[in-house]
Design a protein around this motif. Sequence first.
Motif, PDB file in Angstrom:
ATOM      1  N   LYS A  79      -9.801  -0.075  14.854  1.00  0.00           N
ATOM      2  CA  LYS A  79      -9.017   0.991  15.478  1.00  0.00           C
ATOM      3  C   LYS A  79      -9.303   1.088  16.976  1.00  0.00           C
ATOM      4  O   LYS A  79      -8.389   1.287  17.788  1.00  0.00           O
ATOM      5  CB  LYS A  79      -9.311   2.327  14.788  1.00  0.00           C
ATOM      6  CG  LYS A  79      -8.731   2.446  13.392  1.00  0.00           C
ATOM      7  CD  LYS A  79      -7.205   2.383  13.410  1.00  0.00           C
ATOM      8  CE  LYS A  79      -6.602   2.640  12.051  1.00  0.00           C
ATOM      9  NZ  LYS A  79      -5.125   2.525  12.055  1.00  0.00           N
ATOM     10  N   ASN A 116       0.818  -1.211   0.000  1.00  0.00           N
ATOM     11  CA  ASN A 116       0.000   0.000   0.000  1.00  0.00           C
ATOM     12  C   ASN A 116       0.852   1.261   0.000  1.00  0.00           C
ATOM     13  O   ASN A 116       0.438   2.308   0.479  1.00  0.00           O
ATOM     14  CB  ASN A 116      -0.920   0.016   1.225  1.00  0.00           C
ATOM     15  CG  ASN A 116      -1.894  -1.135   1.213  1.00  0.00           C
ATOM     16  OD1 ASN A 116      -2.579  -1.357   0.229  1.00  0.00           O
ATOM     17  ND2 ASN A 116      -1.937  -1.886   2.301  1.00  0.00           N
ATOM     18  N   THR A 166      -1.583   5.560  14.927  1.00  0.00           N
ATOM     19  CA  THR A 166      -2.526   6.313  14.104  1.00  0.00           C
ATOM     20  C   THR A 166      -3.881   5.634  14.128  1.00  0.00           C
ATOM     21  O   THR A 166      -4.109   4.625  13.475  1.00  0.00           O
ATOM     22  CB  THR A 166      -2.019   6.440  12.656  1.00  0.00           C
ATOM     23  OG1 THR A 166      -1.693   5.158  12.133  1.00  0.00           O
ATOM     24  CG2 THR A 166      -0.795   7.334  12.614  1.00  0.00           C
ATOM     25  N   SER A 205      -8.268   6.773  14.281  1.00  0.00           N
ATOM     26  CA  SER A 205      -9.141   7.450  13.323  1.00  0.00           C
ATOM     27  C   SER A 205     -10.360   8.021  14.022  1.00  0.00           C
ATOM     28  O   SER A 205     -10.793   7.517  15.067  1.00  0.00           O
ATOM     29  CB  SER A 205      -9.596   6.449  12.249  1.00  0.00           C
ATOM     30  OG  SER A 205     -10.618   6.996  11.443  1.00  0.00           O
ATOM     31  N   TYR A 237     -13.690  -1.118  10.148  1.00  0.00           N
ATOM     32  CA  TYR A 237     -12.457  -0.333  10.280  1.00  0.00           C
ATOM     33  C   TYR A 237     -12.437   0.428  11.599  1.00  0.00           C
ATOM     34  O   TYR A 237     -11.437   0.419  12.327  1.00  0.00           O
ATOM     35  CB  TYR A 237     -12.341   0.630   9.101  1.00  0.00           C
ATOM     36  CG  TYR A 237     -11.110   1.505   9.118  1.00  0.00           C
ATOM     37  CD1 TYR A 237      -9.841   0.952   8.940  1.00  0.00           C
ATOM     38  CD2 TYR A 237     -11.211   2.881   9.297  1.00  0.00           C
ATOM     39  CE1 TYR A 237      -8.709   1.744   8.944  1.00  0.00           C
ATOM     40  CE2 TYR A 237     -10.075   3.681   9.295  1.00  0.00           C
ATOM     41  CZ  TYR A 237      -8.840   3.112   9.128  1.00  0.00           C
ATOM     42  OH  TYR A 237      -7.718   3.901   9.135  1.00  0.00           O
ATOM     43  N   ASN A 281      -5.822  -6.065  11.411  1.00  0.00           N
ATOM     44  CA  ASN A 281      -5.267  -4.860  12.019  1.00  0.00           C
ATOM     45  C   ASN A 281      -4.876  -5.080  13.473  1.00  0.00           C
ATOM     46  O   ASN A 281      -3.832  -4.595  13.930  1.00  0.00           O
ATOM     47  CB  ASN A 281      -6.252  -3.698  11.889  1.00  0.00           C
ATOM     48  CG  ASN A 281      -6.284  -3.121  10.486  1.00  0.00           C
ATOM     49  OD1 ASN A 281      -5.394  -3.369   9.675  1.00  0.00           O
ATOM     50  ND2 ASN A 281      -7.311  -2.353  10.176  1.00  0.00           N
ATOM     51  N   ALA A 309      -1.461  -0.868   8.569  1.00  0.00           N
ATOM     52  CA  ALA A 309      -2.854  -1.287   8.715  1.00  0.00           C
ATOM     53  C   ALA A 309      -3.482  -1.485   7.349  1.00  0.00           C
ATOM     54  O   ALA A 309      -3.002  -0.954   6.346  1.00  0.00           O
ATOM     55  CB  ALA A 309      -3.661  -0.229   9.485  1.00  0.00           C
ATOM     56  N   ASP A 310      -4.580  -2.245   7.331  1.00  0.00           N
ATOM     57  CA  ASP A 310      -5.488  -2.225   6.190  1.00  0.00           C
ATOM     58  C   ASP A 310      -6.358  -1.000   6.396  1.00  0.00           C
ATOM     59  O   ASP A 310      -7.174  -0.939   7.313  1.00  0.00           O
ATOM     60  CB  ASP A 310      -6.338  -3.488   6.148  1.00  0.00           C
ATOM     61  CG  ASP A 310      -7.315  -3.507   4.979  1.00  0.00           C
ATOM     62  OD1 ASP A 310      -7.690  -2.417   4.490  1.00  0.00           O
ATOM     63  OD2 ASP A 310      -7.727  -4.596   4.554  1.00  0.00           O
ATOM     64  N   LYS A 311      -6.213   0.001   5.538  1.00  0.00           N
ATOM     65  CA  LYS A 311      -6.826   1.306   5.767  1.00  0.00           C
ATOM     66  C   LYS A 311      -8.108   1.528   4.962  1.00  0.00           C
ATOM     67  O   LYS A 311      -8.593   2.662   4.889  1.00  0.00           O
ATOM     68  CB  LYS A 311      -5.823   2.414   5.460  1.00  0.00           C
ATOM     69  CG  LYS A 311      -4.570   2.362   6.333  1.00  0.00           C
ATOM     70  CD  LYS A 311      -3.581   3.444   5.962  1.00  0.00           C
ATOM     71  CE  LYS A 311      -2.383   3.455   6.907  1.00  0.00           C
ATOM     72  NZ  LYS A 311      -1.535   2.273   6.747  1.00  0.00           N
ATOM     73  N   ASP A 312      -8.647   0.499   4.357  1.00  0.00           N
ATOM     74  CA  ASP A 312      -9.849   0.670   3.532  1.00  0.00           C
ATOM     75  C   ASP A 312     -11.075   0.815   4.430  1.00  0.00           C
ATOM     76  O   ASP A 312     -11.548  -0.160   5.009  1.00  0.00           O
ATOM     77  CB  ASP A 312     -10.020  -0.530   2.610  1.00  0.00           C
ATOM     78  CG  ASP A 312     -11.210  -0.382   1.665  1.00  0.00           C
ATOM     79  OD1 ASP A 312     -11.951   0.616   1.791  1.00  0.00           O
ATOM     80  OD2 ASP A 312     -11.393  -1.262   0.817  1.00  0.00           O
TER      81      ASP A 312
END
Length: 314
Positions: free
Chosen positions: A145, A39, A115, A117, A141, A93, A78-81
Amino acid sequence: MNLEGKRVCITGGGGFVGSHLADRLVADSDVTVVDTFANGRREWVPDAAAIVDGDIREASVIGEAITAETDLVFHLAADKDPSRDEVGQFRENNALTESVVERCREVGVDSIAFTSSSVVYGEAPRPTPEDYAPLEPISIYGASKLGEESLLSVHAHSHDFTVWNFRFANIVGPRLQLGAVIPDFIRKLREDPSELEILGDGRQEKSYMHIDDCVDAMCHVVEHADAPVNTYNLGTRTTTSVRTIADIVADEMGIEPEYTFTGGDRGWVGDVPRMRLSVEKLAALGWEPDGSSDDAVRQATRELLEQDFETESD
């Protein structure tokens, strides 16, 4: 913690935020970047940084990246999708964060900046302060987090870690890739300047922050906040609608497309249609956002129009 002269590991340091953070830190710190580059891009990592190529869930990779000499880990991998509606994202994650904290305990590293969100808040009243409760995320997601924050809290309170949690607004700027609204609009309008499809009804309204301000705020918080758990919102005091973003992108491209909308009040399952974070806690620490959300979007649009992101991975 004074970052000057520190040995810093950045997980996910080849991605959008991580590479900009590495750019900021290499002048005064000894930086190691660990990333799979699924990514991100290796060429985004500054030459002065050491690179460990691999998955931090693998013992050999995390062992090389985080050592007893490491002073601080910025954990961004992370998988940020945010639109991925699969429980697997939660497991993946949290497994990444488990790997980091276990390695830190093993070698005696006790400082982690994470980080997170704004999506941990769910659909909360606005502006949303850091002590808002209950936290009720509406996406996988967001749940991932919040789970990671909880794991770090345990280590702060039970194992003498110092933790910094950054709850991001929407961060924009160069290297932002497809899947985010600005580069998606640019791609669509390059393909067809006459029409732009907008997810939802275009009224979704959120806070946007430029990457330069984001990295500056992250470093400021790490250097000035020293509680066991330091949780800070990072964003601006203003919001921008998706329709306004479309107007800004079209204006910067010099075109006047017709808009079509997919309908509904949100872009995908789990999308929080309206978000504005309180940044008063950040201001009290001595850092305030300079510009508005519109300013951040316009600056990022200009930067992204100069970037050939369409052939790059997210």
